[in-house]
Design a protein around this motif. Structure first.
Motif, mmCIF file in Angstrom:
data_model
loop_
_atom_site.group_PDB
_atom_site.id
_atom_site.type_symbol
_atom_site.label_atom_id
_atom_site.label_comp_id
_atom_site.label_asym_id
_atom_site.label_seq_id
_atom_site.Cartn_x
_atom_site.Cartn_y
_atom_site.Cartn_z
ATOM 1 N N LEU A 52 0.824 -1.211 0.000
ATOM 2 C CA LEU A 52 0.000 0.000 0.000
ATOM 3 C C LEU A 52 0.857 1.260 0.000
ATOM 4 O O LEU A 52 0.365 2.361 0.189
ATOM 5 C CB LEU A 52 -0.909 0.017 1.231
ATOM 6 C CG LEU A 52 -2.080 -0.965 1.190
ATOM 7 C CD1 LEU A 52 -2.882 -0.871 2.475
ATOM 8 C CD2 LEU A 52 -2.961 -0.676 -0.001
ATOM 9 N N LEU A 54 3.056 1.974 2.249
ATOM 10 C CA LEU A 54 3.281 2.429 3.628
ATOM 11 C C LEU A 54 4.642 1.956 4.123
ATOM 12 O O LEU A 54 4.722 1.203 5.085
ATOM 13 C CB LEU A 54 2.208 1.862 4.555
ATOM 14 C CG LEU A 54 0.818 2.448 4.495
ATOM 15 C CD1 LEU A 54 -0.121 1.579 5.300
ATOM 16 C CD2 LEU A 54 0.817 3.853 5.046
ATOM 17 N N ARG A 71 -3.024 7.362 -3.201
ATOM 18 C CA ARG A 71 -4.307 7.661 -2.579
ATOM 19 C C ARG A 71 -5.436 6.942 -3.319
ATOM 20 O O ARG A 71 -6.306 6.346 -2.707
ATOM 21 C CB ARG A 71 -4.529 9.178 -2.589
ATOM 22 C CG ARG A 71 -5.713 9.586 -1.759
ATOM 23 C CD ARG A 71 -5.732 11.071 -1.571
ATOM 24 N NE ARG A 71 -4.504 11.527 -0.916
ATOM 25 C CZ ARG A 71 -4.095 12.778 -0.930
ATOM 26 N NH1 ARG A 71 -4.788 13.704 -1.556
ATOM 27 N NH2 ARG A 71 -2.984 13.121 -0.312
ATOM 28 N N ARG A 110 -5.326 3.297 -2.411
ATOM 29 C CA ARG A 110 -5.853 2.976 -1.086
ATOM 30 C C ARG A 110 -7.357 3.178 -1.021
ATOM 31 O O ARG A 110 -8.055 2.511 -0.271
ATOM 32 C CB ARG A 110 -5.176 3.854 -0.031
ATOM 33 C CG ARG A 110 -3.701 3.572 0.092
ATOM 34 C CD ARG A 110 -3.048 4.566 1.007
ATOM 35 N NE ARG A 110 -1.591 4.478 0.950
ATOM 36 C CZ ARG A 110 -0.801 5.363 1.508
ATOM 37 N NH1 ARG A 110 -1.307 6.383 2.174
ATOM 38 N NH2 ARG A 110 0.502 5.237 1.425
ATOM 39 N N ARG A 111 -7.873 4.142 -1.807
ATOM 40 C CA ARG A 111 -9.308 4.403 -1.764
ATOM 41 C C ARG A 111 -10.110 3.365 -2.519
ATOM 42 O O ARG A 111 -11.205 3.011 -2.109
ATOM 43 C CB ARG A 111 -9.609 5.774 -2.361
ATOM 44 C CG ARG A 111 -9.367 6.853 -1.364
ATOM 45 C CD ARG A 111 -9.936 8.150 -1.815
ATOM 46 N NE ARG A 111 -9.497 9.167 -0.869
ATOM 47 C CZ ARG A 111 -9.655 10.457 -1.053
ATOM 48 N NH1 ARG A 111 -10.214 10.902 -2.147
ATOM 49 N NH2 ARG A 111 -9.242 11.306 -0.145
ATOM 50 N N GLY A 126 -15.813 6.767 4.583
ATOM 51 C CA GLY A 126 -15.049 5.971 3.627
ATOM 52 C C GLY A 126 -15.716 5.946 2.259
ATOM 53 O O GLY A 126 -15.062 6.095 1.228
ATOM 54 N N ALA A 134 -15.497 9.284 0.454
ATOM 55 C CA ALA A 134 -14.171 9.489 -0.123
ATOM 56 C C ALA A 134 -14.053 8.748 -1.455
ATOM 57 O O ALA A 134 -13.297 9.149 -2.336
ATOM 58 C CB ALA A 134 -13.093 9.004 0.844
ATOM 59 N N ALA A 192 -5.269 6.539 7.074
ATOM 60 C CA ALA A 192 -4.306 6.779 5.997
ATOM 61 C C ALA A 192 -4.375 5.646 4.980
ATOM 62 O O ALA A 192 -4.311 5.865 3.768
ATOM 63 C CB ALA A 192 -2.901 6.894 6.576
ATOM 64 N N VAL A 193 -4.546 4.427 5.493
ATOM 65 C CA VAL A 193 -4.648 3.262 4.608
ATOM 66 C C VAL A 193 -5.901 3.341 3.744
ATOM 67 O O VAL A 193 -5.950 2.837 2.640
ATOM 68 C CB VAL A 193 -4.637 1.971 5.458
ATOM 69 C CG1 VAL A 193 -5.072 0.772 4.634
ATOM 70 C CG2 VAL A 193 -3.264 1.737 6.022
ATOM 71 N N MET A 194 -6.939 3.996 4.277
ATOM 72 C CA MET A 194 -8.162 4.136 3.492
ATOM 73 C C MET A 194 -8.021 5.222 2.429
ATOM 74 O O MET A 194 -8.957 5.474 1.667
ATOM 75 C CB MET A 194 -9.338 4.476 4.415
ATOM 76 C CG MET A 194 -9.866 3.268 5.197
ATOM 77 S SD MET A 194 -10.840 3.758 6.640
ATOM 78 C CE MET A 194 -12.310 4.379 5.844
ATOM 79 N N GLY A 195 -6.882 5.868 2.391
ATOM 80 C CA GLY A 195 -6.639 6.848 1.347
ATOM 81 C C GLY A 195 -6.980 8.274 1.728
ATOM 82 O O GLY A 195 -7.151 9.119 0.855
ATOM 83 N N PHE A 196 -7.097 8.555 3.039
ATOM 84 C CA PHE A 196 -7.363 9.933 3.453
ATOM 85 C C PHE A 196 -6.045 10.660 3.657
ATOM 86 O O PHE A 196 -5.085 10.079 4.155
ATOM 87 C CB PHE A 196 -8.168 9.970 4.750
ATOM 88 C CG PHE A 196 -9.573 9.486 4.585
ATOM 89 C CD1 PHE A 196 -10.496 10.253 3.902
ATOM 90 C CD2 PHE A 196 -9.965 8.259 5.092
ATOM 91 C CE1 PHE A 196 -11.791 9.809 3.725
ATOM 92 C CE2 PHE A 196 -11.258 7.808 4.923
ATOM 93 C CZ PHE A 196 -12.178 8.586 4.242
#
Lengths: 328, 289
Positions: free
Chosen positions: A61, A63, A90, A93-94, A121, A124, B183-187
């Motif tokens: 991801l 990270l 981003r 991850r979204r 969620g 987004a 953060a992992v969810m893309g925010f």
């Protein structure tokens, strides 16, 4: 394993090495890690604490730890993660990938409602407010939360661990990801809840045709749940095998040692055999095979170079003398 | 279960030491002060500026003048009620401004790039070296007397206090696992900081703001006492004490004691409430963990 069409993998890790700067030079954490997950497939990632399994999926991801240096290639649904920009990550991850963490209690903001968590969620992901609410209720129902409309107004503290993990899973699935990374999703739960959460995860995964990486330190659980299991030791992959194959005939001495250290319900009662020594970090491993100073079968040849993954029966094992039959 | 019960009880006893009576009393007192400030024209028996030399320096309890009069015969009660307005509004302005600035500085330091943290944290350290009152006096010297200059100066002087608290709270809150999971969810970091971190810090901020209000009230009263704050004909509690100085020398300190005690009680009440807010923050934090 051998289907006629080989669908494009949703996650492909190739020769991934990662190191972080330390006081005296870089500290290696991962070396030459490989992993392939195709749509609809569940791949287990097994190893002791510090073996690099969480680090591997976090890297998927983008990270990575601060100031980490990486080499190799990590591709998620066609996106080269290691060279991706902030915006691409981003999006990844979204929409493309989601992650479920070990402790559900810690992975949601405790002062906001479940509804707010799910709707945020979804919003987004580009869903409008009213649709997001409707979809959140629907998701809660699908993961087996009773009275989902009322549950939306509850705070995380009002749920049990297992129920909250269901909510977290609902959140992870809300954007229809192609890849689900489950980082020890049942470790913080009690045993009966574990079984429920695991079966929920696998059924949702099969339904949506996602690829799933299931990280755990429970080899038996991994063997039961996963199509394929990747065993990691000290930042390296030591064995890759189909779940049942691994359980029946482990090819790497480390895998065998892990299985022997696990108490079984069946068969004659025997003393558990702990693996001698302690799990090592990649930086402190000896030359050659990382496992050799804890391995009962090791000899001088094992010290020469890191063994490559080689076919042995149904497994790929990084061992010079794979398979129980070769051992004394 | 049996283990947690005594622990719970011990905690409750400790928390109740600053009893609810004190907190309720403080809240009631502050409510009265605020109502007095708002409704001063309705409540005040006289105009705060009406002088009457014949009635000067009457002791408290005199007929028609509940809290007595000052050296020019102005009714102390009426002046106290009107004075409450500036005495409360000015520190409120300081607290609002320094909280907004401090939150911005603290959040950027805690969640922004490392160089921003270095820059902001070191700047705050330097700002701590200047006594806030001295800074306010300097501002008066440069920009002239009146409320505006010291208010701006105090707002800036208080910013590091808020900023440092916000920074450490945000660092602590930012290390919670949920922050990473968002953060992992893309925010983005900014989104998570403003939508999740900041609301979770709000109770602690409210407690901090209450304490800052007390300090600001004293600092501004001090400036007015020194003749550097509120300019006549306007007045606040600090300037009332200042104007009562000749009377103290005549052995009639009542017109100085009344505003002095009011300042003291208000600050104590605000601090009590702030402390109460702070302890309930700790409580919810423990429940969440």
């Amino acid at each position: 394993m051998t289907t006629t069409v080989d669908p494009r993998p949703v996650l492909e890790v190739e020769g991934l090495s990662l190191s972080v700067p330390g006081h005296d030079g870089p500290v290696p954490l991962l070396a030459d890690v490989g992993l392939v997950v195709r749509p609809g497939e569940t791949v287990g990632l097994v190893g002791e604490s510090g073996s690099g399994k969480s680090l591997t999926i976090r890297t998927a991801l983008g990270l990575t730890p601060r100031r980490a240096r990486t080499a190799g290639r990590v591709t998620v649904d066609g996106l080269d993660v290691l060279s991706a920009g902030r915006g691409e990550l981003r999006e990844l991850r979204r929409h493309t990938a989601a992650m479920v963490f070990q402790d559900p209690r810690a992975s949601v903001n405790g002062s906001r409602t479940i509804g707010a968590h799910l709707v945020e969620g979804l919003r987004a992901g580009g869903v409008d407010r009213r649709q997001a609410r409707a979809r959140a209720v629907e998701l809660l129902e699908r993961v087996g939360i009773r009275e989902p409309a009322r549950a939306m107004r509850r705070h995380p503290g009002e749920f049990s661990g297992g129920m909250l993990q269901r909510v977290v899973i609902a959140g992870a699935l809300s954007t229809n990801p192609r890849l689900l990374l489950a980082d020890e999703p049942t470790t913080a739960l009690d045993v009966t809840t574990q079984a429920e959460v695991v079966s929920l995860l696998t059924s949702m995964q099969a339904e949506a045709g996602m690829g799933m990486v299931f990280v755990t330190h429970d080899l038996t659980l991994a063997a039961a749940v996963c199509d394929r299991v990747v065993v990691m030791y000290a930042g390296r992959v030591v064995e890759v095998a189909a779940g049942d194959e691994l359980f029946r005939s482990p090819a790497h001495p480390y895998t065998a040692a892990l299985l022997d250290a696990h108490p079984g319900l069946h068969g004659p009662r025997a003393a558990l055999r702990a693996v001698p020594g302690r799990p090592l970090a990649l930086a402190e491993t000896p030359s050659g095979c990382s496992f050799r100073d804890r391995c009962t079968e090791a000899d001088d040849a094992c010290a020469e170079e890191v063994p490559a993954l080689r076919r042995h029966g149904g497994s790929d094992a990084a061992c010079l003398r794979p398979g129980r039959e070769a051992w004394a | 279960m049996t283990l947690t019960v005594p622990a719970l009880r011990a905690r409750r006893v400790r928390r109740n030491r600053r009893g609810p009576v004190a907190v309720v009393g403080a809240a009631v007192f502050l409510a009265v002060v605020v109502v007095a400030a708002v409704a001063a024209p309705l409540l005040a028996p006289y105009s705060p500026d009406a002088t009457s030399l014949l009635d000067s320096l009457l002791p408290p309890g005199s007929p028609g003048h509940l809290l007595g009069t000052d050296s020019t015969g102005r009714d102390v009660l009426s002046r106290l009620l009107y004075g409450a307005r500036l005495s409360l509004l000015a520190p409120l302005g300081v607290v609002l401004a320094s909280t907004v600035l401090g939150v911005a500085v603290g959040l950027v330091a805690a969640r922004g790039p490392r160089w921003a943290d270095l820059l902001l944290s070191r700047t705050m350290d330097i700002a701590f070296a200047f006594p806030s009152l001295l800074l306010a006096m300097l501002a008066v010297a440069v920009f002239g007397a009146g409320l505006a200059a010291p208010m701006v100066a105090l707002s800036i002087a208080y910013t590091p206090f808020v900023g440092r608290v916000v920074r450490s709270l945000a660092v602590q809150e930012g290390s919670r696992a949920y922050v990473e999971s968002y953060a992992v969810m893309g925010f983005s970091t900014t989104w998570v900081t403003l939508r999740h971190l900041l609301p979770n810090l709000a109770p602690a901020l409210a407690a901090q703001a209450a304490l800052a209000f007390g300090y600001a009230l004293i600092d501004l009263a001090t400036l007015s006492f020194l003749g550097l704050g509120v300019r006549p004909p306007e007045s606040d509690w600090g300037s009332m004490i200042a104007q009562a100085q000749p009377a103290i020398l005549q052995g009639l300190p009542a017109s100085a004691i009344v505003p002095g005690v009011t300042v003291l009680l208000t600050v104590i009440a605000v601090n009590l409430l702030g402390e109460h807010l702070g302890s309930s923050v700790g409580r919810t934090d423990r429940e969440r963990a």
